[in-house]
Design a protein around this motif. Structure first.
Motif, mmCIF file in Angstrom:
data_model
loop_
_atom_site.group_PDB
_atom_site.id
_atom_site.type_symbol
_atom_site.label_atom_id
_atom_site.label_comp_id
_atom_site.label_asym_id
_atom_site.label_seq_id
_atom_site.Cartn_x
_atom_site.Cartn_y
_atom_site.Cartn_z
ATOM 1 N N PHE A 169 -79.580 29.585 18.727
ATOM 2 C CA PHE A 169 -78.475 29.361 19.245
ATOM 3 C C PHE A 169 -77.074 29.767 18.082
ATOM 4 O O PHE A 169 -77.475 29.182 17.073
ATOM 5 C CB PHE A 169 -78.177 28.105 19.840
ATOM 6 C CG PHE A 169 -79.041 27.587 21.005
ATOM 7 C CD1 PHE A 169 -78.485 28.215 22.571
ATOM 8 C CD2 PHE A 169 -80.215 27.098 21.253
ATOM 9 C CE1 PHE A 169 -79.136 28.003 23.631
ATOM 10 C CE2 PHE A 169 -80.846 27.029 22.438
ATOM 11 C CZ PHE A 169 -80.275 27.488 23.709
ATOM 12 N N ALA A 223 -73.113 28.731 18.658
ATOM 13 C CA ALA A 223 -71.635 28.565 19.550
ATOM 14 C C ALA A 223 -70.493 28.481 18.795
ATOM 15 O O ALA A 223 -70.457 28.188 17.636
ATOM 16 C CB ALA A 223 -71.974 26.830 19.832
ATOM 17 N N LYS A 259 -73.622 32.264 32.900
ATOM 18 C CA LYS A 259 -74.544 32.695 32.193
ATOM 19 C C LYS A 259 -74.962 34.159 32.426
ATOM 20 O O LYS A 259 -74.818 34.692 33.602
ATOM 21 C CB LYS A 259 -76.071 31.848 32.189
ATOM 22 C CG LYS A 259 -77.045 32.142 31.401
ATOM 23 C CD LYS A 259 -78.239 31.280 31.624
ATOM 24 C CE LYS A 259 -78.919 31.577 32.894
ATOM 25 N NZ LYS A 259 -80.408 30.862 32.767
ATOM 26 N N TYR A 262 -73.816 31.820 27.394
ATOM 27 C CA TYR A 262 -73.392 30.727 28.141
ATOM 28 C C TYR A 262 -71.942 30.454 27.917
ATOM 29 O O TYR A 262 -71.352 30.262 26.863
ATOM 30 C CB TYR A 262 -74.285 29.308 27.759
ATOM 31 C CG TYR A 262 -75.691 29.310 27.962
ATOM 32 C CD1 TYR A 262 -76.209 28.949 29.370
ATOM 33 C CD2 TYR A 262 -76.497 30.033 27.086
ATOM 34 C CE1 TYR A 262 -77.687 28.995 29.375
ATOM 35 C CE2 TYR A 262 -77.883 29.995 27.018
ATOM 36 C CZ TYR A 262 -78.472 29.457 28.144
ATOM 37 O OH TYR A 262 -79.631 29.376 28.253
ATOM 38 N N VAL A 272 -71.701 29.883 23.956
ATOM 39 C CA VAL A 272 -72.974 29.752 23.240
ATOM 40 C C VAL A 272 -73.788 30.889 23.573
ATOM 41 O O VAL A 272 -74.190 31.526 24.536
ATOM 42 C CB VAL A 272 -73.746 28.514 23.736
ATOM 43 C CG1 VAL A 272 -74.832 28.391 22.991
ATOM 44 C CG2 VAL A 272 -73.017 27.316 23.550
ATOM 45 N N LEU A 321 -77.445 32.830 22.908
ATOM 46 C CA LEU A 321 -78.908 32.383 22.884
ATOM 47 C C LEU A 321 -79.439 33.902 22.338
ATOM 48 O O LEU A 321 -79.486 34.921 23.174
ATOM 49 C CB LEU A 321 -79.631 31.952 24.115
ATOM 50 C CG LEU A 321 -80.967 31.668 24.044
ATOM 51 C CD1 LEU A 321 -81.609 30.775 22.857
ATOM 52 C CD2 LEU A 321 -81.544 31.315 25.365
ATOM 53 N N LEU A 337 -83.477 24.789 27.062
ATOM 54 C CA LEU A 337 -82.296 25.748 26.592
ATOM 55 C C LEU A 337 -80.953 25.476 27.111
ATOM 56 O O LEU A 337 -79.931 25.491 26.452
ATOM 57 C CB LEU A 337 -82.663 27.293 26.879
ATOM 58 C CG LEU A 337 -83.960 27.667 26.218
ATOM 59 C CD1 LEU A 337 -84.413 29.229 26.912
ATOM 60 C CD2 LEU A 337 -84.127 27.742 24.975
ATOM 61 N N TYR A 338 -80.983 25.145 28.620
ATOM 62 C CA TYR A 338 -79.751 24.753 29.110
ATOM 63 C C TYR A 338 -79.101 23.201 28.364
ATOM 64 O O TYR A 338 -78.040 23.339 28.062
ATOM 65 C CB TYR A 338 -80.038 24.416 30.602
ATOM 66 C CG TYR A 338 -78.778 23.730 31.265
ATOM 67 C CD1 TYR A 338 -77.617 24.837 31.602
ATOM 68 C CD2 TYR A 338 -78.703 22.537 31.363
ATOM 69 C CE1 TYR A 338 -76.720 24.023 32.333
ATOM 70 C CE2 TYR A 338 -77.493 21.902 31.888
ATOM 71 C CZ TYR A 338 -76.612 22.577 32.504
ATOM 72 O OH TYR A 338 -75.459 22.103 33.290
ATOM 73 N N SER A 390 -77.909 24.133 24.861
ATOM 74 C CA SER A 390 -76.347 25.048 25.031
ATOM 75 C C SER A 390 -75.380 23.761 25.298
ATOM 76 O O SER A 390 -74.392 24.139 24.514
ATOM 77 C CB SER A 390 -76.808 26.013 25.824
ATOM 78 O OG SER A 390 -75.480 26.361 26.255
ATOM 79 N N ALA A 406 -72.126 22.928 23.012
ATOM 80 C CA ALA A 406 -70.946 23.457 23.526
ATOM 81 C C ALA A 406 -69.864 22.193 23.401
ATOM 82 O O ALA A 406 -68.703 22.270 23.008
ATOM 83 C CB ALA A 406 -70.949 23.699 25.237
#
Length: 262
Positions: A5, A7, A37, A46, A54, A56, A119-120, A123, A127
């Motif tokens: 990731f 960000a 997304k 994201y 963000v 990925l 993953l969510y 993220s 953020a």
């Protein structure tokens, strides 16, 4: 299996609706804390309404190109205040008692499995962290502004300036609580103990709670100073009006005496 990731905080807000209209064939309802997304290059992006983006598994050079494009959707000033990098690594542990353990160190989180929920969650924490960094910078500027205000020798329009400072402080506090929801965890963490553990460990790693308390303490102090300045200005203004009224009475009495004599 490994995921990377990156960000970045772009600014105060991002026009998600406009971005969705141009990036997607249909516009879906996105809640304030939910990211928009979409696929980009070899990875996924994201985008959060509160100013964070963000990437990925998006190569750094392509991520930079995307950021230049997303700058056009920022509402207000483009700032690029902070960047965070995190790797999510799947580790198979033979010890059954440790197979659910989650570890975070050196910008890496080690988990027993990786899915969309993991993953969510990762993220979302990233953020929050980069957006909180923007708030920290903004708070520092407010503190500097107050110090300059207090050290200034000029007294012109002090009340108006104090009111302006108080409004900036309140706006910053509102931004922390509503925009980046720094006290909230994602809905998925409420529904799953596993995702909640990931969120809690990442939140501790990025010191979200400590940084939030540090910012709010500074804002409380700044607001207290601004409030005192407003009170002093109000009292000074009231005293000035009282003296003006007394002066008018004196002038009226003098004029009455002058008329009687002459």
């Amino acid at each position: 299996m490994q995921y990377r990731f990156i960000a970045l905080d772009l600014g105060d807000d991002i026009d998600i609706k406009k971005l969705m209209q141009e990036k997607s064939s249909h516009v879906e309802y996105v809640r304030w804390e939910e990211p928009f997304k979409f696929k980009y290059a070899q990875g996924t992006v994201y985008v959060y309404s509160f100013g964070a983006v963000v990437g990925l598994n998006v190569p750094s050079n392509q991520f930079n190109s995307l950021i230049s494009e997303l700058d056009n959707y920022v509402i207000g000033t483009v700032k690029h205040t902070a960047t965070e990098i995190l790797e999510v690594v799947q580790v198979q542990n033979k010890d059954r008692e440790k197979e659910r353990e989650i570890e975070v160190s050196e910008d890496k989180v080690f988990v027993p499995k990786i899915d969309e929920g993991v993953l969510y969650t990762a993220s979302f924490v990233l953020a929050q962290s980069v957006s909180l960094h923007r708030i920290e910078q903004k708070t520092g500027l407010l503190i500097d502004e107050i110090e300059k205000f207090l050290s200034a020798k000029k007294k012109v329009a002090k009340g108006r300036k104090a009111l302006g400072l108080a409004m900036k402080i309140l706006k910053t506090r509102h931004e922390i609580l509503s925009d980046i929801m720094i006290l909230d965890k994602p809905d998925i963490a409420w529904e799953s103990e596993f995702y909640d553990q990931i969120y809690q460990k990442l939140a501790r790693y990025y010191e979200l709670s400590r940084r939030y308390k540090n910012v709010t303490t500074k804002l409380d102090h700044a607001f207290e100073v601004a409030s005192v300045l407003l009170e002093i200005h109000s009292e000074s203004k009231a005293n000035f009006l009282e003296w003006m009224i007394i002066l008018l009475f004196v002038v009226e009495i003098v004029m009455s005496i002058f008329k009687k004599i002459f």
